[in-house]
Scaffold this motif. Structure first.
Motif, PDB file in Angstrom:
ATOM      1  N   UNK A  34      23.438  29.391  68.245  1.00 65.78           N
ATOM      2  CA  UNK A  34      22.036  28.655  68.096  1.00 65.78           C
ATOM      3  C   UNK A  34      22.046  27.779  66.856  1.00 65.78           C
ATOM      4  N   UNK A  35      22.392  28.384  65.773  1.00 68.60           N
ATOM      5  CA  UNK A  35      22.072  27.716  64.503  1.00 68.60           C
ATOM      6  C   UNK A  35      23.178  26.485  64.375  1.00 68.60           C
ATOM      7  N   UNK A  36      24.322  26.776  64.974  1.00 75.55           N
ATOM      8  CA  UNK A  36      25.676  25.776  64.791  1.00 75.55           C
ATOM      9  C   UNK A  36      24.939  24.645  65.864  1.00 75.55           C
ATOM     10  N   UNK A  37      24.710  25.077  67.131  1.00 74.32           N
ATOM     11  CA  UNK A  37      23.939  23.855  68.071  1.00 74.32           C
ATOM     12  C   UNK A  37      23.141  23.128  67.377  1.00 74.32           C
ATOM     13  N   UNK A  38      22.196  23.680  66.871  1.00 76.60           N
ATOM     14  CA  UNK A  38      20.935  22.969  66.204  1.00 76.60           C
ATOM     15  C   UNK A  38      21.460  22.171  64.967  1.00 76.60           C
ATOM     16  N   UNK A  39      22.309  22.514  64.281  1.00 74.28           N
ATOM     17  CA  UNK A  39      22.795  21.724  63.263  1.00 74.28           C
ATOM     18  C   UNK A  39      23.719  20.537  63.765  1.00 74.28           C
ATOM     19  N   UNK A  40      24.574  20.641  64.877  1.00 77.81           N
ATOM     20  CA  UNK A  40      25.241  19.487  65.375  1.00 77.81           C
ATOM     21  C   UNK A  40      24.097  18.672  66.016  1.00 77.81           C
ATOM     22  N   UNK A  45      21.781  13.136  65.757  1.00 81.17           N
ATOM     23  CA  UNK A  45      20.558  12.366  65.428  1.00 81.17           C
ATOM     24  C   UNK A  45      20.794  11.426  64.264  1.00 81.17           C
ATOM     25  N   UNK A  46      21.233  12.038  63.075  1.00 75.50           N
ATOM     26  CA  UNK A  46      21.242  11.516  62.046  1.00 75.50           C
ATOM     27  C   UNK A  46      22.455  10.336  61.942  1.00 75.50           C
ATOM     28  N   UNK A  47      23.590  10.518  62.696  1.00 77.63           N
ATOM     29  CA  UNK A  47      24.669   9.533  62.510  1.00 77.63           C
ATOM     30  C   UNK A  47      24.501   8.437  63.667  1.00 77.63           C
ATOM     31  N   UNK A  48      23.583   8.745  64.615  1.00 76.89           N
ATOM     32  CA  UNK A  48      23.223   7.792  65.783  1.00 76.89           C
ATOM     33  C   UNK A  48      22.948   6.278  65.039  1.00 76.89           C
ATOM     34  N   UNK A  49      22.281   6.085  64.106  1.00 73.58           N
ATOM     35  CA  UNK A  49      22.056   4.861  63.668  1.00 73.58           C
ATOM     36  C   UNK A  49      23.347   4.175  62.932  1.00 73.58           C
ATOM     37  N   UNK A  50      24.142   5.027  62.079  1.00 73.81           N
ATOM     38  CA  UNK A  50      25.399   4.426  61.829  1.00 73.81           C
ATOM     39  C   UNK A  50      26.419   4.095  62.821  1.00 73.81           C
ATOM     40  N   UNK A  51      26.478   4.969  63.911  1.00 76.64           N
ATOM     41  CA  UNK A  51      27.410   4.525  65.086  1.00 76.64           C
ATOM     42  C   UNK A  51      26.863   3.408  65.878  1.00 76.64           C
ATOM     43  N   UNK A  52      25.471   3.099  65.789  1.00 79.88           N
ATOM     44  CA  UNK A  52      24.960   2.046  66.396  1.00 79.88           C
ATOM     45  C   UNK A  52      25.581   0.742  65.474  1.00 79.88           C
TER      46      UNK A  52
END
Length: 299
Positions: A34-40, A45-52
């Protein structure tokens, strides 16, 4: 009559993870998943603007202007990067940015450490007044100093020089205050022992204080370098010669005459951020350790 000796009771051990370990959701495989999934999810979400931004820079402006929520709306192309490299001297601007950011970092660290050590250990007259002025300078917005600094550069005939770009960025009251607080936490007994052995104040500073302050000095150097690299307003105002422009300023001059070109703007932003990304990847462990050991992550 024989006295009976009772063995002292052992104190119960604290549960694992109670002290000295990071907070966990519990023991077992499920909490870790659960912790790993939440961190992923948070990382995505944090990388989404960079990928965009990357996807936008690799498309033509016609495809980017097409309505839709998908980041990829057409064929991938390097046309935006080719236009920027053809129209601007990116290599020279990158060299100027490295030169300016490196010299600003070096001078700021030297000036800030000496000033902070004087405030932390000095007993000179006017110390409280100077310290109050330094703390008050933290609350002054940099935009208010643009006009006075520019007039000062004109007075000394330094406009369109490296000195005009570098010198005003050397003064960093926040870094002086942070270093002062750290120097005050160093035990005075270590410095007194060195003085008894005949060491001068400069020797005490360079041989005792600075080696113990490597984490905080590294963290300050990292923040100053990033700030100097990303600084746009002051280099833009004080330089007119294209050969003296830094990378953010130079890339801002490479614009198309036909309105806003989103693909080209994203390509310019990525080119400006690429050296910082490379530096972070090379020194990732040192950067994280410096910030974690000094507690500047929430500053």
């Amino acid at each position: 009559m024989s006295a009976t000796v009772t063995a002292p009771r052992r104190r119960p051990r604290p549960p694992r993870g109670a002290t000295g370990s990071p907070l966990l959701l519990g023991h077992g495989r499920t909490p870790r998943v659960l912790a790993g999934t939440a961190l992923a999810v948070l990382a995505a979400i944090w990388l989404l603007p960079f990928v965009w931004a990357v996807a936008t820079s690799l498309q033509s402006d016609q495809d980017v202007a097409t309505p839709g929520l998908s980041p990829l709306k057409g064929a991938l192309t390097l046309g935006s990067y080719e236009q920027i490299l053809e129209r601007g001297n990116v290599a020279l601007w990158a060299f100027n940015s490295f030169l300016v950011a490196g010299l600003v970092t070096l001078l700021t660290v030297v000036v800030s450490t000496l000033a902070a050590y004087g405030f932390a250990r000095g007993t000179f007259r006017g110390r409280r007044v100077l310290l109050a002025v330094t703390v008050a300078a933290i609350m002054v917005p940099p935009q208010l100093l643009v006009v006075p600094l520019f007039k000062q550069m004109l007075l000394f005939d330094l406009v369109d020089t490296y000195a005009a770009v570098i010198l005003p960025q050397v003064v960093a009251p926040m870094m002086v205050f942070i270093l002062k607080r750290f120097f005050e936490s160093i035990p005075r007994e270590l410095e007194d022992a060195a003085r008894i052995d005949g060491a001068s104040e400069l020797r005490v500073f360079t041989s005792i204080v600075l080696p113990l302050s490597r984490p905080i000095v590294a963290a300050v150097a990292i923040f100053v370098f990033i700030g100097a690299w990303n600084n746009f307003v002051w280099p833009f105002i004080v330089t007119n010669d294209p050969s003296l422009m830094t990378l953010p300023v130079g890339l801002a001059t490479v614009k198309d005459a036909y309105g806003i070109q989103y693909a080209q703007s994203m390509a310019s932003a990525l080119l400006a951020a690429l050296p910082l990304i490379v530096v972070f990847l090379l020194f990732q462990r040192r950067i994280v350790n410096s910030v974690a050991t000094t507690g500047l992550g929430g500053a």
